[in-house]
Design a protein around this motif. Structure first.
Motif, short mmCIF file in Angstrom:
data_model
loop_
_atom_site.label_atom_id
_atom_site.label_comp_id
_atom_site.label_asym_id
_atom_site.label_seq_id
_atom_site.Cartn_x
_atom_site.Cartn_y
_atom_site.Cartn_z
N GLY A 119 -8.37 -61.91 33.15
CA GLY A 119 -7.49 -61.28 33.43
C GLY A 119 -6.53 -60.73 32.39
N LEU A 120 -6.21 -60.17 30.81
CA LEU A 120 -6.58 -60.08 29.48
C LEU A 120 -4.89 -58.98 29.26
N GLU A 121 -5.03 -58.98 31.16
CA GLU A 121 -2.94 -57.76 30.25
C GLU A 121 -1.82 -58.70 31.11
N TYR A 122 -2.81 -58.97 31.62
CA TYR A 122 -1.74 -60.12 32.08
C TYR A 122 -1.49 -61.63 31.78
N GLN A 123 -0.21 -62.64 32.46
CA GLN A 123 -0.22 -64.05 32.05
C GLN A 123 -1.25 -64.63 32.83
N SER B 9 -14.16 -58.75 33.14
CA SER B 9 -12.93 -58.24 32.92
C SER B 9 -11.96 -57.22 32.82
N HIS B 10 -10.41 -57.46 33.26
CA HIS B 10 -9.94 -57.18 33.20
C HIS B 10 -9.65 -56.57 31.70
N LEU B 11 -9.44 -55.75 30.80
CA LEU B 11 -9.07 -55.65 29.68
C LEU B 11 -7.90 -56.07 29.12
#
Length: 615
Positions: free
Chosen positions: A273-277, A303-305
């Motif tokens: 989840g690369l848009e989130y921490q 992946s969440h891009l």
């Protein structure tokens, strides 16, 4: 013109939108919010999207899984006269559509049995999930397994279902779900979903190791089958990396070992989840290194891009494709979308990139939901400097002007304050524009008062033509990105909406192709077909649906996101009836499924393992 471009020849209408044109304008968003929220009706902002003439064959989906192109049944027209009638005529399947193959089980010998079997479904049109054309046949189930498809001789059964005039299909697979593995999952069952994938967006299911999850569940029966993933963010947290920008070499090795352990215990792959921490802090090199143990276990990286925005999604895709090229793993784009992108051509550009990656040897797929609004925390519009490890109160005080400028520009780029609809109290049902007018302050000031962790919202940031084009691509499957408790209609409506909008009303997909996307193709992506799951074939698990597609309706809206879908006559999970004559039962036939990496057979070429240096 590419083969993919040939898909787009005419326009379609959604039943909840009288709007024509290429996208949802700000004025339309504002009008719809005012009109439908004040009236308490449905808030459905679907606009025109284009109609395919043919559908490409899906590459690399196995001998049972070919994309289909022509319908085996006639869809109900949207209308019979005037504008709707013209649209229905324009979107009817073309005469040049390629014929579908016969199912492999057609012509099987007549089945008879002296023993009483559990279930016989008689006279339905069987759509097996491979893309083959539907054919009338009887289905026999015993001990949770499909025993026979074809003609019946002398057979007695504990339960017989007359399916004449109905369709029989494999249960649907939700490639991107949220929620509890032990919950009732009524939202899934009501729309025909019998298997859900949990552990998404970088968070392992209930933040547990898979071994601990197995121990907690024991032999407990579940409402649906559950496919577990290990979350990248959870791995970062467990190994003490968490919000650090770059793990040390020893930390990275421990992270790799943890991922390898989880996959050895049966996880199907790794999610990010690369848009989130904390995933947003991970460098590309870390992601490639963690793809290596996934490749070794022949798992998949979902992946969440890092970004889904029009101007940055290409670099985000590069990052994921590198995990396939350099890390050797199969990769998958979760809930693919292009935020504030416009038009068919933009969708084609993205699909061409994925196709080029496949031609280069990267095994890449994607999933999508059929809505033009996303849903997540309001933190999605805040900058990194306003999130941990930074102290928000301090940032707001010291960098107030900078933060206000960032928020104003980002929200404006994402359709403006009227395109953000809050789904959590005390703001639920109001737009950011509403709140700003009530408080008589700029909308960025409202956001600063709420803070990055203060609310969640739906964001009407997607172009319907673009998204619909992505959805009909053969390598794009279906996922809800929802749960029983989520405040977005996708959690309760996605699969029913695909049938209603894309099959029945617009014929953008044949029923066979829609079922393939929602069952067989998803099973192939997860390698569930190797466990004899996800297809309606002899010896496969009896996850089955009986329905009339013209009766299937998504009832959920942004006003009433928890309304259950309607129209599924029967739903079976491993042979247990979860929906009986349209009513949910309390049966719990589901199981926790574990990944079994395919063993390389004699004469098979070695599977790509990617680099081994961790670079």
């Amino acid at each position: 013109m590419s083969d993919r471009s040939k898909l787009n020849k005419s326009h379609e209408h959604d039943r909840n939108c009288g709007h024509r044109g290429a996208g949802v304008t700000l004025a339309l968003v504002q009008l719809r919010f005012r009109r439908y929220l004040s009236a308490g009706g449905l808030l459905l902002l679907l606009a025109a999207c284009k109609q395919p003439g043919t559908v490409d064959a899906a590459p690399n989906l196995g001998p049972h899984l070919s994309a289909s192109a022509s319908p085996a049944w006639k869809p109900t027209p949207v209308g019979t006269g005037g504008e709707e009638g013209a649209v229905a005529k324009a979107i009817s399947p073309t005469a040049s559509a390629a014929p579908m193959a016969d199912p492999t089980w057609l012509g099987a010998a007549e089945f008879s049995s002296k023993k009483t079997v559990d279930l016989v479904i008689e006279g339905g049109t069987v759509i097996d999930g491979t893309g083959a054309k539907g054919s009338v046949a009887d289905v026999v189930v015993d001990h949770g397994i499909i025993v026979h498809i074809g003609k019946l001789g002398n057979v007695s059964a504990k339960r017989r279902i007359d399916a004449k005039g109905l369709f029989v299909a494999p249960g649907f697979i939700d490639l991107h779900a949220h929620g509890s593995p032990t919950g009732p999952n009524r939202n899934a069952l009501a729309m025909g979903v019998t298997t859900i994938c949990l552990g998404q967006d970088g968070r392992s299911t209930e933040e547990l190791t898979l071994r601990d999850l197995v121990g907690r569940l024991g032999k407990k029966k579940l409402a649906v089958n559950v496919v577990p993933f290990v979350g990248h963010g959870t791995v970062r947290a467990k190994e003490g990396v968490n919000l650090s920008r770059t793990p040390s070499p020893s930390q990275l090795k421990k992270m790799q070992a943890r991922v390898a352990r989880e996959l050895a215990d049966g996880a199907f792959g790794l999610t990010t989840g690369l848009e989130y921490q904390p995933g947003s802090h991970a460098p590309k090199e870390e992601l490639i290194a963690l793809a290596l143990p996934v490749a070794t276990a022949d798992g998949i990286v979902m992946s969440h891009l890092r970004s889904e925005d029009d101007d940055t999604i290409d670099s985000a895709l590069d990052e994921l494709l590198a995990q396939g090229k350099d890390g050797g793993a199969r990769v998958h784009v979760s809930h693919v979308k292009i935020v504030y992108g416009k038009g068919i051509a933009r969708a084609e550009k993205l699909l061409d990139r994925l196709e080029d990656a496949r031609k280069s040897g990267v095994r890449v797929t994607a999933d999508i939901y059929p809505y033009e609004a996303s849903y997540t925390t309001i933190g999605i519009v805040f900058p990194e400097f306003a999130k941990p490890p930074h102290r928000y109160a301090e940032v707001r005080r010291i960098r107030h002007a900078e933060l206000a400028t960032f928020l104003r520009e980002r929200v404006t780029k994402r359709g403006g304050p009227a395109a953000t609809l809050f789904g959590t109290e005390p703001y639920r049902g109001k737009t950011l524009d509403d709140l700003a007018k009530e408080a008589a302050v700029p909308f960025e000031e409202v956001l600063m008062r709420i803070g990055p962790n203060g609310a969640s919202a739906a964001y009407f940031v997607m172009d319907p033509e673009l998204q619909a084009r992505l959805l009909v691509d053969p390598n794009v499957m279906i996922g809800t990105d929802g749960a029983e408790t989520s405040q977005h209609p996708r959690g309760h409506g996605t699969f029913a909406k695909v049938l209603r909008q894309f099959v029945v009303e617009t014929a953008r997909l044949t029923l066979e192709e829609a079922v393939r996307k929602m069952s067989g193709a998803a099973a192939k992506t997860l390698q569930l077909d190797e466990q004899k799951r996800g297809l309606l074939l002899p010896e496969f698990a009896a996850d089955l649906l009986v329905f009339d597609p013209k009766e299937v309706r998504d009832e959920a809206s942004y006003v009433k996101p928890h309304a259950l879908a309607k129209g599924m006559r029967w739903v079976f999970v491993n042979g247990e009836a979860a929906v009986i004559e349209g009513k949910l039962s309390h049966a719990r036939g589901g199981s926790l499924l574990l990944h079994r990496p395919k063993v390389q057979g004699p004469g098979e070429p070695p599977r790509a393992r990617g680099r081994t240096d961790g670079g």
